[in-house]
Design a protein around this motif. Structure first.
Motif, mmCIF file in Angstrom:
data_model
loop_
_atom_site.group_PDB
_atom_site.id
_atom_site.type_symbol
_atom_site.label_atom_id
_atom_site.label_comp_id
_atom_site.label_asym_id
_atom_site.label_seq_id
_atom_site.Cartn_x
_atom_site.Cartn_y
_atom_site.Cartn_z
ATOM 1 N N ARG A 54 0.846 -1.198 0.000
ATOM 2 C CA ARG A 54 0.000 0.000 0.000
ATOM 3 C C ARG A 54 0.881 1.247 0.000
ATOM 4 O O ARG A 54 0.584 2.223 -0.689
ATOM 5 N N ASP A 55 1.974 1.210 0.759
ATOM 6 C CA ASP A 55 2.878 2.368 0.797
ATOM 7 C C ASP A 55 3.449 2.674 -0.582
ATOM 8 O O ASP A 55 3.551 3.837 -0.975
ATOM 9 N N GLU A 56 3.821 1.646 -1.319
ATOM 10 C CA GLU A 56 4.346 1.850 -2.675
ATOM 11 C C GLU A 56 3.263 2.451 -3.575
ATOM 12 O O GLU A 56 3.540 3.339 -4.387
ATOM 13 N N LEU A 57 2.036 1.997 -3.424
ATOM 14 C CA LEU A 57 0.922 2.523 -4.207
ATOM 15 C C LEU A 57 0.673 3.992 -3.861
ATOM 16 O O LEU A 57 0.518 4.835 -4.751
ATOM 17 N N VAL A 58 0.656 4.315 -2.574
ATOM 18 C CA VAL A 58 0.468 5.714 -2.150
ATOM 19 C C VAL A 58 1.603 6.568 -2.708
ATOM 20 O O VAL A 58 1.367 7.655 -3.252
ATOM 21 N N ALA A 59 2.822 6.097 -2.595
ATOM 22 C CA ALA A 59 3.971 6.847 -3.110
ATOM 23 C C ALA A 59 3.843 7.095 -4.609
ATOM 24 O O ALA A 59 4.173 8.184 -5.094
ATOM 25 N N SER A 60 3.320 6.127 -5.337
ATOM 26 C CA SER A 60 3.157 6.297 -6.786
ATOM 27 C C SER A 60 2.122 7.367 -7.114
ATOM 28 O O SER A 60 2.194 7.999 -8.168
ATOM 29 N N LEU A 61 1.173 7.568 -6.214
ATOM 30 C CA LEU A 61 0.168 8.610 -6.417
ATOM 31 C C LEU A 61 0.741 9.998 -6.122
ATOM 32 O O LEU A 61 0.416 10.966 -6.810
ATOM 33 N N VAL A 62 1.570 10.083 -5.100
ATOM 34 C CA VAL A 62 2.092 11.373 -4.653
ATOM 35 C C VAL A 62 3.323 11.800 -5.449
ATOM 36 O O VAL A 62 3.570 12.996 -5.628
ATOM 37 N N GLN A 63 4.089 10.860 -5.976
ATOM 38 C CA GLN A 63 5.362 11.178 -6.627
ATOM 39 C C GLN A 63 5.247 12.167 -7.791
ATOM 40 O O GLN A 63 6.101 13.053 -7.911
#
Length: 185
Positions: A54-63
């Protein structure tokens, strides 16, 4: 007839869109990868193929927001080009383009703080403030810059249903009014 399978990038984008929708509706911590997979009709392993957590997914949204703001700041810091209304306008445009993620950042401060994004936003604010009022500004001028930047961001979240042309103009006028005479630099 054979229905073509979505390309990997399309599936990744679908996952990101569904995740953003579910994170916004239910919260980052309250939304599992299983829920996202079910929402899309994917298996959990199919989702894990694209995002390991989930953290990787969130990071992909914010990056993408991070990349755009960092590019703006780097350009202005390098060139010294920082006419306040222009800088605020370009910051507004980036924030507007990423408004769903910006709103998520505001609503999910705790969850995103754990991933280091809140520190990033605070750093941007300091750098933007310095570009607006200079490195040696007094407390009053720094406070004006903080109000201008915060107000601009709040307009995106709280007045998000306003047509962008109208919102941009009103938000920039208000931000420049907060800067007062500094906006004329």
């Amino acid at each position: 007839m054979v229905v073509p399978r979505p390309r990997t990038s399309e599936t990744r984008e679908r996952i990101q869109a569904a995740a953003l929708e579910l994170f916004t509706a239910h919260g980052v911590r309250q939304t599992s990868l299983r829920q996202i997979a079910e929402h899309l009709g994917l298996t959990k392993p199919a989702l894990y193929y694209h995002f390991s957590s989930r953290d990787e997914l969130v990071a992909s949204l914010v990056q993408p927001l991070v990349d755009d703001v960092e590019a703006l700041l780097a350009e202005d810091e390098e060139t010294g080009r920082s006419e306040p209304r222009d800088l605020l306008g370009r910051y507004f445009d980036i924030s507007y383009r990423h408004r769903a993620v910006t709103a998520l950042l505001v609503r999910e401060l705790g969850a995103l703080s754990e991933l280091g994004f809140v520190e990033r936003v605070v750093s941007w604010r300091h750098r933007l403030m310095t570009l607006l009022v200079g490195p040696d500004a007094d407390v009053a001028d720094r406070a004006r810059a903080i109000v201008a930047l915060g107000g601009l961001g709040d307009c995106l979240v709280l007045l998000g249903d306003t047509p962008v042309e109208k919102l941009r103009s009103a938000a920039l006028d208000a931000a420049c009014a907060a800067l007062g005479p500094l906006a004329q630099r």
